[in-house]
Motif scaffolding. Structure first.
Motif, PDB file in Angstrom:
ATOM      1  N   UNK A  36     -16.780 -30.124  47.664  1.00  0.00           N
ATOM      2  CA  UNK A  36     -16.754 -30.815  46.108  1.00  0.00           C
ATOM      3  C   UNK A  36     -17.114 -29.331  44.838  1.00  0.00           C
ATOM      4  N   UNK A  37     -17.284 -29.505  44.098  1.00  0.00           N
ATOM      5  CA  UNK A  37     -17.315 -28.061  42.945  1.00  0.00           C
ATOM      6  C   UNK A  37     -17.355 -29.144  42.138  1.00  0.00           C
ATOM      7  N   UNK A  38     -18.251 -30.349  41.630  1.00  0.00           N
ATOM      8  CA  UNK A  38     -18.215 -30.348  40.105  1.00  0.00           C
ATOM      9  C   UNK A  38     -18.467 -29.600  39.838  1.00  0.00           C
ATOM     10  N   UNK A  39     -19.528 -28.672  39.274  1.00  0.00           N
ATOM     11  CA  UNK A  39     -19.609 -27.618  38.145  1.00  0.00           C
ATOM     12  C   UNK A  39     -18.192 -26.808  37.146  1.00  0.00           C
ATOM     13  N   UNK A  40     -17.677 -26.651  38.438  1.00  0.00           N
ATOM     14  CA  UNK A  40     -16.378 -26.568  38.590  1.00  0.00           C
ATOM     15  C   UNK A  40     -15.664 -27.135  37.252  1.00  0.00           C
ATOM     16  N   UNK A  41     -15.272 -28.574  37.666  1.00  0.00           N
ATOM     17  CA  UNK A  41     -14.622 -29.558  36.596  1.00  0.00           C
ATOM     18  C   UNK A  41     -15.574 -29.225  35.639  1.00  0.00           C
ATOM     19  N   UNK A  42     -16.504 -29.113  35.464  1.00  0.00           N
ATOM     20  CA  UNK A  42     -17.528 -29.416  33.952  1.00  0.00           C
ATOM     21  C   UNK A  42     -16.398 -28.070  33.143  1.00  0.00           C
ATOM     22  N   UNK A  43     -17.231 -27.038  33.726  1.00  0.00           N
ATOM     23  CA  UNK A  43     -16.686 -26.244  32.739  1.00  0.00           C
ATOM     24  C   UNK A  43     -15.053 -25.884  32.407  1.00  0.00           C
ATOM     25  N   UNK A  44     -14.230 -26.571  33.514  1.00  0.00           N
ATOM     26  CA  UNK A  44     -12.926 -26.186  33.010  1.00  0.00           C
ATOM     27  C   UNK A  44     -12.334 -27.566  32.234  1.00  0.00           C
ATOM     28  N   UNK A  52      -7.283 -21.727  29.844  1.00  0.00           N
ATOM     29  CA  UNK A  52      -8.671 -22.497  30.806  1.00  0.00           C
ATOM     30  C   UNK A  52      -8.078 -22.122  32.201  1.00  0.00           C
ATOM     31  N   UNK A  53      -6.280 -22.036  32.458  1.00  0.00           N
ATOM     32  CA  UNK A  53      -5.798 -22.210  33.526  1.00  0.00           C
ATOM     33  C   UNK A  53      -6.174 -20.372  33.514  1.00  0.00           C
ATOM     34  N   UNK A  54      -6.156 -19.409  33.044  1.00  0.00           N
ATOM     35  CA  UNK A  54      -5.937 -18.262  33.396  1.00  0.00           C
ATOM     36  C   UNK A  54      -7.385 -18.152  34.113  1.00  0.00           C
ATOM     37  N   UNK A  55      -8.742 -18.789  33.071  1.00  0.00           N
ATOM     38  CA  UNK A  55     -10.162 -18.902  33.373  1.00  0.00           C
ATOM     39  C   UNK A  55     -10.546 -19.268  34.912  1.00  0.00           C
ATOM     40  N   UNK A  56      -9.309 -20.407  35.530  1.00  0.00           N
ATOM     41  CA  UNK A  56      -9.387 -21.110  36.647  1.00  0.00           C
ATOM     42  C   UNK A  56      -8.809 -20.252  37.667  1.00  0.00           C
ATOM     43  N   UNK A  57      -8.049 -19.397  37.218  1.00  0.00           N
ATOM     44  CA  UNK A  57      -7.126 -18.543  38.448  1.00  0.00           C
ATOM     45  C   UNK A  57      -8.157 -17.461  38.206  1.00  0.00           C
ATOM     46  N   UNK A  62      -6.003 -29.119  37.772  1.00  0.00           N
ATOM     47  CA  UNK A  62      -7.206 -29.685  37.338  1.00  0.00           C
ATOM     48  C   UNK A  62      -7.298 -29.181  35.730  1.00  0.00           C
ATOM     49  N   UNK A  63      -7.350 -27.143  35.780  1.00  0.00           N
ATOM     50  CA  UNK A  63      -7.521 -27.204  34.541  1.00  0.00           C
ATOM     51  C   UNK A  63      -6.172 -27.045  33.316  1.00  0.00           C
ATOM     52  N   UNK A  64      -5.081 -27.270  33.883  1.00  0.00           N
ATOM     53  CA  UNK A  64      -3.769 -26.676  33.593  1.00  0.00           C
ATOM     54  C   UNK A  64      -3.768 -28.177  33.003  1.00  0.00           C
ATOM     55  N   UNK A  65      -3.647 -29.580  32.883  1.00  0.00           N
ATOM     56  CA  UNK A  65      -3.668 -30.634  32.784  1.00  0.00           C
ATOM     57  C   UNK A  65      -4.863 -31.063  32.129  1.00  0.00           C
ATOM     58  N   UNK A  66      -6.491 -30.810  32.584  1.00  0.00           N
ATOM     59  CA  UNK A  66      -7.153 -31.420  31.706  1.00  0.00           C
ATOM     60  C   UNK A  66      -6.946 -30.754  29.762  1.00  0.00           C
ATOM     61  N   UNK A  67      -6.881 -29.413  30.192  1.00  0.00           N
ATOM     62  CA  UNK A  67      -6.240 -28.413  28.791  1.00  0.00           C
ATOM     63  C   UNK A  67      -5.022 -28.830  27.986  1.00  0.00           C
ATOM     64  N   UNK A  80      -8.052 -33.108  34.096  1.00  0.00           N
ATOM     65  CA  UNK A  80      -8.605 -33.198  35.513  1.00  0.00           C
ATOM     66  C   UNK A  80      -8.690 -33.536  36.955  1.00  0.00           C
ATOM     67  N   UNK A  81      -9.286 -35.221  36.630  1.00  0.00           N
ATOM     68  CA  UNK A  81      -9.382 -36.496  37.579  1.00  0.00           C
ATOM     69  C   UNK A  81      -7.963 -35.989  38.609  1.00  0.00           C
ATOM     70  N   UNK A  82      -6.880 -36.105  37.724  1.00  0.00           N
ATOM     71  CA  UNK A  82      -4.928 -36.181  38.507  1.00  0.00           C
ATOM     72  C   UNK A  82      -4.797 -34.803  38.796  1.00  0.00           C
ATOM     73  N   UNK A  83      -5.640 -33.934  38.393  1.00  0.00           N
ATOM     74  CA  UNK A  83      -4.696 -32.095  39.116  1.00  0.00           C
ATOM     75  C   UNK A  83      -5.501 -32.288  40.383  1.00  0.00           C
ATOM     76  N   UNK A  84      -6.889 -32.172  40.183  1.00  0.00           N
ATOM     77  CA  UNK A  84      -7.352 -31.523  41.033  1.00  0.00           C
ATOM     78  C   UNK A  84      -7.336 -32.678  42.365  1.00  0.00           C
ATOM     79  N   UNK A  85      -7.788 -34.070  41.626  1.00  0.00           N
ATOM     80  CA  UNK A  85      -7.922 -34.653  43.001  1.00  0.00           C
ATOM     81  C   UNK A  85      -6.603 -35.513  43.029  1.00  0.00           C
ATOM     82  N   UNK A  86      -5.726 -34.794  42.917  1.00  0.00           N
ATOM     83  CA  UNK A  86      -4.056 -36.201  43.412  1.00  0.00           C
ATOM     84  C   UNK A  86      -3.491 -34.586  43.716  1.00  0.00           C
TER      85      UNK A  86
END
Length: 168
Positions: A31-39, A51-56, A79-84, A100-106
């Motif tokens: 798990x990388x929860x801090x990545x989720x925080x920043x996204x 946001x997507x460029x940042x994640x990439x 997750x970053x794309x769907x969060x934004x 973020x939850x749907x994009x990353x988690x699912x």
């Protein structure tokens, strides 16, 4: 005009640096929860493209510098794309968290199966939902931490100034 581009690039670079440095420090295996925080924070600050460029870029740097498998890409990008996108259309932190939850988690967890099967060359021990619990755990915990931070930050003058930089 040029000054605004420099500000945007500087903020983007700072967010990438924070993500690269903080993600391994506060990491639970798988798990990388801090990545989720920043996204989630980036979703409120910067918008979908940045946001997507940042994640990439962060995922590629983590893969190159820390030896993390391609899970860094599948876990972060969607997750970053769907969060934004969620924040852009819903204008609430909750929409960014849900994205973020749907994009990353699912989506990210399900796409990780074929990516890792290709990457490792083996399907032994892999099945479609193998990454789902960890990805959901990281996305939910990271989103909750971001929510707690953003409750206070979103009303500060600096936060609004950064948001305004990316809206132009």
């Amino acid at each position: 005009m040029r000054n605004n581009k420099i500000k945007r690039l500087t903020i983007l670079a700072m967010m990438i640096a924070l993500d690269v440095v903080l993600s391994p420090l506060f990491r639970i295996e798988g798990m990388a929860p801090m990545s989720s925080v920043l996204n989630v924070m980036a979703a409120l600050l910067m918008g979908p493209l940045d946001t997507t460029v940042m994640a990439l870029v962060t995922a590629v740097l983590r893969m190159m510098l820390m030896g993390i498998p391609p899970l860094a890409l599948t876990g972060a990008l969607f997750g970053a794309l769907l969060a934004s996108i969620g924040y852009r259309y819903g204008q609430r932190i909750g929409w960014a968290m849900l994205g973020k939850i749907v994009g990353t988690g699912l989506i990210g967890s399900l796409l990780s199966y074929p990516v890792m099967a290709w990457f490792t060359g083996s399907q032994n021990g892999l099945f479609w939902f193998v990454y789902t619990p960890r990805f959901f755990g990281g996305a939910i915990s990271g989103s909750m931490i971001a929510w707690l931070l953003l409750l206070k930050l979103k009303d500060t003058a600096l936060f609004r100034k950064i948001q305004a930089t990316f809206k132009k």
